[in-house]
Scaffold this motif. Sequence first.
Motif, PDB file in Angstrom:
ATOM      1  N   TYR A 173       0.806  -1.216   0.000  1.00  0.00           N
ATOM      2  CA  TYR A 173       0.000   0.000   0.000  1.00  0.00           C
ATOM      3  C   TYR A 173       0.841   1.268   0.000  1.00  0.00           C
ATOM      4  O   TYR A 173       0.374   2.316  -0.429  1.00  0.00           O
ATOM      5  CB  TYR A 173      -0.981   0.009   1.162  1.00  0.00           C
ATOM      6  CG  TYR A 173      -2.063  -1.041   1.020  1.00  0.00           C
ATOM      7  CD1 TYR A 173      -2.714  -1.258  -0.191  1.00  0.00           C
ATOM      8  CD2 TYR A 173      -2.427  -1.834   2.093  1.00  0.00           C
ATOM      9  CE1 TYR A 173      -3.681  -2.231  -0.337  1.00  0.00           C
ATOM     10  CE2 TYR A 173      -3.403  -2.811   1.959  1.00  0.00           C
ATOM     11  CZ  TYR A 173      -4.023  -3.000   0.746  1.00  0.00           C
ATOM     12  OH  TYR A 173      -4.984  -3.959   0.624  1.00  0.00           O
ATOM     13  N   ILE A 174       2.092   1.186   0.461  1.00  0.00           N
ATOM     14  CA  ILE A 174       2.967   2.366   0.403  1.00  0.00           C
ATOM     15  C   ILE A 174       3.915   2.283  -0.799  1.00  0.00           C
ATOM     16  O   ILE A 174       4.898   2.996  -0.884  1.00  0.00           O
ATOM     17  CB  ILE A 174       3.744   2.596   1.721  1.00  0.00           C
ATOM     18  CG1 ILE A 174       4.673   1.428   2.044  1.00  0.00           C
ATOM     19  CG2 ILE A 174       2.789   2.884   2.871  1.00  0.00           C
ATOM     20  CD1 ILE A 174       5.649   1.723   3.183  1.00  0.00           C
ATOM     21  N   HIS A 175       3.627   1.365  -1.696  1.00  0.00           N
ATOM     22  CA  HIS A 175       4.326   1.222  -2.981  1.00  0.00           C
ATOM     23  C   HIS A 175       5.781   0.765  -2.856  1.00  0.00           C
ATOM     24  O   HIS A 175       6.576   1.003  -3.748  1.00  0.00           O
ATOM     25  CB  HIS A 175       4.235   2.516  -3.802  1.00  0.00           C
ATOM     26  CG  HIS A 175       2.832   3.000  -3.964  1.00  0.00           C
ATOM     27  ND1 HIS A 175       1.962   2.453  -4.880  1.00  0.00           N
ATOM     28  CD2 HIS A 175       2.132   3.958  -3.307  1.00  0.00           C
ATOM     29  CE1 HIS A 175       0.791   3.057  -4.786  1.00  0.00           C
ATOM     30  NE2 HIS A 175       0.859   3.969  -3.839  1.00  0.00           N
ATOM     31  N   ASP A 176       6.102   0.076  -1.768  1.00  0.00           N
ATOM     32  CA  ASP A 176       7.425  -0.537  -1.626  1.00  0.00           C
ATOM     33  C   ASP A 176       7.257  -2.008  -2.003  1.00  0.00           C
ATOM     34  O   ASP A 176       7.157  -2.891  -1.162  1.00  0.00           O
ATOM     35  CB  ASP A 176       7.939  -0.379  -0.196  1.00  0.00           C
ATOM     36  CG  ASP A 176       9.357  -0.907  -0.011  1.00  0.00           C
ATOM     37  OD1 ASP A 176       9.870  -1.611  -0.922  1.00  0.00           O
ATOM     38  OD2 ASP A 176       9.948  -0.637   1.051  1.00  0.00           O
ATOM     39  N   TYR A 177       7.205  -2.268  -3.313  1.00  0.00           N
ATOM     40  CA  TYR A 177       6.826  -3.576  -3.823  1.00  0.00           C
ATOM     41  C   TYR A 177       7.876  -4.655  -3.580  1.00  0.00           C
ATOM     42  O   TYR A 177       7.529  -5.817  -3.392  1.00  0.00           O
ATOM     43  CB  TYR A 177       6.469  -3.489  -5.305  1.00  0.00           C
ATOM     44  CG  TYR A 177       5.363  -2.484  -5.569  1.00  0.00           C
ATOM     45  CD1 TYR A 177       4.181  -2.499  -4.830  1.00  0.00           C
ATOM     46  CD2 TYR A 177       5.520  -1.500  -6.525  1.00  0.00           C
ATOM     47  CE1 TYR A 177       3.181  -1.575  -5.054  1.00  0.00           C
ATOM     48  CE2 TYR A 177       4.516  -0.564  -6.760  1.00  0.00           C
ATOM     49  CZ  TYR A 177       3.357  -0.608  -6.022  1.00  0.00           C
ATOM     50  OH  TYR A 177       2.365   0.301  -6.237  1.00  0.00           O
ATOM     51  N   LYS A 178       9.148  -4.291  -3.556  1.00  0.00           N
ATOM     52  CA  LYS A 178      10.192  -5.294  -3.278  1.00  0.00           C
ATOM     53  C   LYS A 178      10.084  -5.807  -1.846  1.00  0.00           C
ATOM     54  O   LYS A 178      10.180  -7.014  -1.607  1.00  0.00           O
ATOM     55  CB  LYS A 178      11.582  -4.718  -3.529  1.00  0.00           C
ATOM     56  CG  LYS A 178      11.908  -4.554  -4.993  1.00  0.00           C
ATOM     57  CD  LYS A 178      13.309  -4.023  -5.187  1.00  0.00           C
ATOM     58  CE  LYS A 178      13.578  -3.853  -6.680  1.00  0.00           C
ATOM     59  NZ  LYS A 178      14.903  -3.295  -6.931  1.00  0.00           N
ATOM     60  N   THR A 179       9.879  -4.902  -0.912  1.00  0.00           N
ATOM     61  CA  THR A 179       9.710  -5.322   0.483  1.00  0.00           C
ATOM     62  C   THR A 179       8.399  -6.080   0.639  1.00  0.00           C
ATOM     63  O   THR A 179       8.340  -7.078   1.370  1.00  0.00           O
ATOM     64  CB  THR A 179       9.775  -4.107   1.424  1.00  0.00           C
ATOM     65  OG1 THR A 179      10.987  -3.391   1.181  1.00  0.00           O
ATOM     66  CG2 THR A 179       9.736  -4.537   2.880  1.00  0.00           C
ATOM     67  N   ALA A 180       7.363  -5.635  -0.054  1.00  0.00           N
ATOM     68  CA  ALA A 180       6.079  -6.338  -0.011  1.00  0.00           C
ATOM     69  C   ALA A 180       6.241  -7.767  -0.520  1.00  0.00           C
ATOM     70  O   ALA A 180       5.691  -8.706   0.068  1.00  0.00           O
ATOM     71  CB  ALA A 180       5.038  -5.592  -0.848  1.00  0.00           C
ATOM     72  N   LEU A 181       7.003  -7.929  -1.588  1.00  0.00           N
ATOM     73  CA  LEU A 181       7.243  -9.264  -2.136  1.00  0.00           C
ATOM     74  C   LEU A 181       7.975 -10.139  -1.118  1.00  0.00           C
ATOM     75  O   LEU A 181       7.630 -11.307  -0.936  1.00  0.00           O
ATOM     76  CB  LEU A 181       8.034  -9.179  -3.439  1.00  0.00           C
ATOM     77  CG  LEU A 181       8.392 -10.507  -4.096  1.00  0.00           C
ATOM     78  CD1 LEU A 181       7.138 -11.297  -4.453  1.00  0.00           C
ATOM     79  CD2 LEU A 181       9.244 -10.262  -5.335  1.00  0.00           C
ATOM     80  N   PHE A 182       8.961  -9.582  -0.431  1.00  0.00           N
ATOM     81  CA  PHE A 182       9.681 -10.335   0.593  1.00  0.00           C
ATOM     82  C   PHE A 182       8.721 -10.862   1.652  1.00  0.00           C
ATOM     83  O   PHE A 182       8.712 -12.052   1.964  1.00  0.00           O
ATOM     84  CB  PHE A 182      10.767  -9.460   1.249  1.00  0.00           C
ATOM     85  CG  PHE A 182      11.327 -10.077   2.492  1.00  0.00           C
ATOM     86  CD1 PHE A 182      12.288 -11.081   2.410  1.00  0.00           C
ATOM     87  CD2 PHE A 182      10.888  -9.686   3.749  1.00  0.00           C
ATOM     88  CE1 PHE A 182      12.797 -11.678   3.559  1.00  0.00           C
ATOM     89  CE2 PHE A 182      11.388 -10.265   4.904  1.00  0.00           C
ATOM     90  CZ  PHE A 182      12.348 -11.268   4.801  1.00  0.00           C
ATOM     91  N   PHE A 183       7.904  -9.971   2.229  1.00  0.00           N
ATOM     92  CA  PHE A 183       6.989 -10.382   3.291  1.00  0.00           C
ATOM     93  C   PHE A 183       5.895 -11.310   2.774  1.00  0.00           C
ATOM     94  O   PHE A 183       5.512 -12.274   3.446  1.00  0.00           O
ATOM     95  CB  PHE A 183       6.377  -9.159   3.987  1.00  0.00           C
ATOM     96  CG  PHE A 183       7.315  -8.501   4.953  1.00  0.00           C
ATOM     97  CD1 PHE A 183       7.621  -9.099   6.165  1.00  0.00           C
ATOM     98  CD2 PHE A 183       7.902  -7.296   4.646  1.00  0.00           C
ATOM     99  CE1 PHE A 183       8.496  -8.502   7.060  1.00  0.00           C
ATOM    100  CE2 PHE A 183       8.781  -6.681   5.533  1.00  0.00           C
ATOM    101  CZ  PHE A 183       9.077  -7.289   6.739  1.00  0.00           C
ATOM    102  N   SER A 184       5.384 -11.046   1.579  1.00  0.00           N
ATOM    103  CA  SER A 184       4.331 -11.895   1.018  1.00  0.00           C
ATOM    104  C   SER A 184       4.849 -13.300   0.717  1.00  0.00           C
ATOM    105  O   SER A 184       4.153 -14.293   0.957  1.00  0.00           O
ATOM    106  CB  SER A 184       3.764 -11.256  -0.254  1.00  0.00           C
ATOM    107  OG  SER A 184       3.129 -10.037   0.059  1.00  0.00           O
ATOM    108  N   THR A 185       6.076 -13.391   0.210  1.00  0.00           N
ATOM    109  CA  THR A 185       6.671 -14.699  -0.074  1.00  0.00           C
ATOM    110  C   THR A 185       6.922 -15.463   1.221  1.00  0.00           C
ATOM    111  O   THR A 185       6.660 -16.661   1.316  1.00  0.00           O
ATOM    112  CB  THR A 185       7.977 -14.534  -0.875  1.00  0.00           C
ATOM    113  OG1 THR A 185       7.675 -13.847  -2.086  1.00  0.00           O
ATOM    114  CG2 THR A 185       8.597 -15.872  -1.206  1.00  0.00           C
ATOM    115  N   LYS A 186       7.418 -14.757   2.220  1.00  0.00           N
ATOM    116  CA  LYS A 186       7.660 -15.402   3.516  1.00  0.00           C
ATOM    117  C   LYS A 186       6.335 -15.893   4.111  1.00  0.00           C
ATOM    118  O   LYS A 186       6.267 -16.999   4.647  1.00  0.00           O
ATOM    119  CB  LYS A 186       8.359 -14.442   4.471  1.00  0.00           C
ATOM    120  CG  LYS A 186       8.757 -15.096   5.777  1.00  0.00           C
ATOM    121  CD  LYS A 186       9.951 -14.417   6.396  1.00  0.00           C
ATOM    122  CE  LYS A 186      10.246 -15.055   7.723  1.00  0.00           C
ATOM    123  NZ  LYS A 186      11.514 -15.691   7.798  1.00  0.00           N
TER     124      LYS A 186
END
Length: 159
Positions: free
Chosen positions: A31-44
């Motif tokens: 939601y804050i457009h930090d997609y790389k970090t979002a991908l890390f947490f979503s994958t985990k």
Amino acid sequence: NTTLDIIENKANIHQRELANIYNLMGLCYRYIHDYKTALFFSTKSLNLAEDALGRGNPTLAYYLCNVGMCYKLLGRNQEALIYEEKAESICYNRRMLYAIIIGNLAEIYDGLGMQQEAINLFNKSKKTIEEECLEYHPHLGLIRYHLGMFKLRTPSRWT
């Protein structure tokens, strides 16, 4: 120590709860457009959920969908497609989640330049939501927006 370190090291937290925490973190970063970090947490969160629920559990569709949307937002549509299609394949008998996943797939197909496939999937998602009598569901508004954008881009196909 971060809050996540403390949570991970807490002996009595269940794997599924931890998966939900990581999933929420992924959504926050998305939601804050930090997609790389979002991908890390979503994958985990997906990995934790798979460990807790087993690979074929329909609930995993939600986690797969979130990973797929991270890839889409990073412009990696081919990778997004893999996750969204896998989510679709295990998401039987959950009509609203299925409708959302179909809508996500449509967005990815649109990003890949496959407009007719995208239109078909948006219409399928729209029909599923309408059959559930959810005329005010927020995803229905998103689908109507995308279909409207198709009409603006290709007006001759809609007359």
